[in-house]
Design a protein around this motif. Structure first.
Motif, PDB file in Angstrom:
ATOM      1  N   GLU A  48      -6.968   0.289  -0.869  1.00 47.79           N
ATOM      2  CA  GLU A  48      -7.396  -0.729   0.084  1.00 47.79           C
ATOM      3  C   GLU A  48      -8.501  -0.371   1.031  1.00 47.79           C
ATOM      4  OE1 GLU A  48      -4.018  -2.714   2.083  1.00 47.79           O
ATOM      5  OE2 GLU A  48      -4.652  -1.979   3.850  1.00 47.79           O
ATOM      6  N   ASP A  96      -5.556  -1.955  -4.890  1.00 51.54           N
ATOM      7  CA  ASP A  96      -5.176  -2.299  -4.040  1.00 51.54           C
ATOM      8  C   ASP A  96      -6.020  -3.459  -3.294  1.00 51.54           C
ATOM      9  OD1 ASP A  96      -3.751  -2.787  -1.406  1.00 51.54           O
ATOM     10  OD2 ASP A  96      -3.190  -0.543  -0.791  1.00 51.54           O
ATOM     11  N   GLU A  97      -5.535  -4.692  -3.178  1.00 54.21           N
ATOM     12  CA  GLU A  97      -6.164  -5.669  -2.553  1.00 54.21           C
ATOM     13  C   GLU A  97      -7.701  -5.762  -2.995  1.00 54.21           C
ATOM     14  OE1 GLU A  97      -4.883  -7.475   0.837  1.00 54.21           O
ATOM     15  OE2 GLU A  97      -3.093  -6.088   0.828  1.00 54.21           O
ATOM     16  N   SER A 154       0.745  -1.255  -0.135  1.00 53.36           N
ATOM     17  CA  SER A 154      -0.040  -0.037  -0.001  1.00 53.36           C
ATOM     18  C   SER A 154       0.879   1.153  -0.020  1.00 53.36           C
ATOM     19  CB  SER A 154      -0.930  -0.033   1.202  1.00 53.36           C
ATOM     20  OG  SER A 154      -1.834  -1.205   1.294  1.00 53.36           O
TER      21      SER A 154
HETATM   22 MG   LIG Z   1      -1.878  -2.585   2.215  1.00 55.20          MG
END
Ligand SMILES: [Mg+2]
Ligand SMILES: Nc1ncnc2c1ncn2[C@@H]1O[C@H](COP(=O)(O)OP(=O)(O)OP(=O)(O)O)[C@@H](O)[C@H]1O
Lengths: 297, 236
Positions: B85, B161-162, B43
């Motif tokens: 995220e 992000d994820e 991140s």
């Molecule tokens: Mg992260």
């Protein structure tokens, strides 16, 4: 019954003014979680800008309103940029203490420049007359000034709702108040959005300051202190950070205050208002409209 | 053609040295994945590219231009948008308002409307729920909203992000299909994931990040077959 309704009418004017001030507190809190204790003093500056405009520049009152709003907005933005912005990452206590400092600066600066003299707006600035009203056959009176205060306040609230919900600046304000970093990822300039918030809040305070000066027929350098504190209480009652909360809290507090003075004693008015603040903070700190701090502006 | 080049990036949080000289490249049209365990610095890498964090040293070059230390709004304006995220949608705004904010730097009302219709075509469920508060959406719908919102700026490069975090397997598959589709329609993608399996199945190339350092790089197929990656991330 007549007395009760009459108190409500009187309370609405005072409540309008509190609501206008409370909106500024709550918007600023919503966006940077700061209780801007200098907010009440901006109201005083607004009242004086209009006073000098009307008395020395012979402006008509409406133009004075506009100039005062612009001047106060600039002052609000300046205060934020100079005093609060450098402390953006310094936690919550440092800006709060700075806000108290700015407030003392404006009050004492005001006393130094303007003196301790109590002034009042020229008579006849707005036509004042007693208007007879009848509600369910009960005879009551309202003054044109009272109606004007209410009308201006409602108009300002509608304008604010429009700005917050339908303009880019308003959407940016709501986004920043919820999540500044996510707002940055949208391309929102957070610093500018905070400035817009201070400008709006201060312009509203200017209107409140002028209305207060007309309502009590006096202006002086410390005039912002008590209404500022009361409006802070109103913002907390409604739920600090919530725009509708400031409106409801302002009106509720105005009516409550006039009821206490009317039925009980005006000496008890202020202590009871602050007792109310303590009670709210103990029982429901998120305020009347607050729900566990999920929504802010 | 090279779109993004990160060289020798060092990022600190106070005394914590989060990125220790990482370098990576993303070519136009690619899906590149950055995989790594919790706390590896994934991140942090994306936040630095997006301008939310300032690197201590190193350079970020985008379209041949040094974009180090530019404010986030300038980065968005240049065509890089991020799906952060945890989605980070604005729950107190409606679905439609969230999408409008994605187009904050655009002022072409018609173009914005067109992009909105495209997002609605891609995610019909968002269209049905456009007047609803975004906070009332399900997790999967919120992820779709976050992706839709990032598309509203018409990015050349999308940082994710994820996106699979906290979603049921069937939804994860759906999200990865959407990512592949977005890429096929011309958007370059830098995808951060802990779900290495899925990430390597859609990506062309990948990097492995371990405690602030890139330890492996290569084609997605090579990484998926590498013993080190299998052991650490693929449960084999
Ligand atoms: Mg992260
Ligand atoms: N705001 C912060 N302040 C201090 N340290 C931080 C901060 N954010 C991240 N870190 C530290 O930096 C390192 C990298 O964090 P980062 O969030 O980039 O990891 P990540 O790879 O995204 O992990 P995850 O998979 O859990 O999201 C971690 O050690 C983390 O503790």
């Amino acid at each position: 019954m007549a007395v009760f309704l009459q108190q409500i009418i009187n309370g609405l004017s005072l409540g309008s003014i509190y609501a206008l001030i409370a909106l500024g507190y709550t918007m600023v809190y919503g966006i940077i979680q700061l209780i801007n204790f200098a907010h009440g003093d901006i109201l005083m500056v607004g009242a004086y800008i209009a006073f000098f405009g009307v008395v020395y520049l012979k402006l008509n009152i409406w133009l004075a309103f506009i100039i005062s709003m612009i001047g106060s907005a600039i002052l609000g933005v300046l205060i934020e940029r100079v005093a609060y912005k450098p402390l953006r990452n310094a936690g919550r206590l440092a800006p709060l203490i700075t806000a108290i400092g700015v407030s003392l600066f404006l009050e004492n600066g005001g006393l130094m420049v303007l003196g301790t003299e109590i002034r009042s707006y020229p008579a006849g600035l707005i036509t004042s007359a007693q208007l007879p009203l009848a509600i369910f056959g009960i005879k009551l009176t309202a003054t044109t000034l009272q109606l004007l205060i209410l009308a201006i306040t409602i108009a300002m609230m509608i304008i604010l709702q429009y700005i917050v919900h339908y303009t880019w600046a308003g959407k940016a304000m709501r986004a920043v108040s919820y999540d500044p970093d996510a707002a940055r990822l949208m391309g929102i300039n957070v610093d500018n959005t905070i400035s817009v918030t201070f400008a709006l809040g201060s312009a509203f305070a200017a209107v409140a300051g002028i209305l207060l000066g007309l309502y009590y027929n006096t202006i002086h350098p410390l005039m912002g202190i008590m209404p500022g504190l009361k409006a802070f209480v109103a913002a907390v009652i409604g739920g600090i950070g919530l725009i509708p909360g400031a409106m409801v809290g302002g009106f509720a507090l105005g009516i409550f205050e006039t009821m206490v003075s009317g039925y009980w004693s005006s000496k008890l008015r202020d202590p009871i208002v602050f007792l109310l603040l303590i009670l709210i903070l103990l029982v429901k700190p998120s305020g009347l409209l607050g729900k566990n701090n999920t929504e802010k502006v | 053609m090279l779109l993004l080049k990160v060289e020798n990036l060092n990022v600190y949080y106070g005394a914590i040295h989060a990125l220790k000289g990482i370098s990576l490249e993303v070519n136009e049209g690619e899906i590149v994945t950055l995989i790594g365990a919790n706390g590896a610095g994934k991140s942090t890498t994306l936040k630095t590219i997006s301008g939310l964090l300032r690197p201590q040293s190193g350079t970020i070059t985008y379209q041949g231009q040094n974009v180090n230390g530019l404010p986030a709004q300038a980065i968005v304006k240049m065509g890089i948008s991020q799906v952060p995220e945890g989605r980070r949608i604005f729950p107190n705004l409606t679905v439609r308002e969230n999408l409008e904010l994605g187009a904050y730097l655009r002022r072409d009302r018609e173009g914005i409307n067109k992009s909105m219709q495209e997002v609605f075509r891609r995610f019909p469920r968002l269209k049905e729920r456009q007047k609803q508060m975004a906070g009332t959406l399900s997790g999967g719908e919120q992820q779709m909203l976050a992706i839709g919102r990032a598309l509203m700026s018409r990015p050349k490069l999308m940082l994710l992000d994820e996106p699979s975090m906290g979603l049921a397997p069937i939804l994860v598959q759906e999200i990865f299909n959407i990512i592949r589709e977005i890429n096929e329609q011309g958007t370059t993608i830098l995808l951060v994931e802990q779900n290495a399996n899925m990430a390597l199945s859609v990506a062309h190339r990948g990097y492995v990040l371990e405690t602030g350092r890139i330890t492996l790089a290569g084609s997605a197929a090579d990484l998926a077959n590498s013993e080190a990656v299998k052991k650490a991330y693929l449960g084999g």
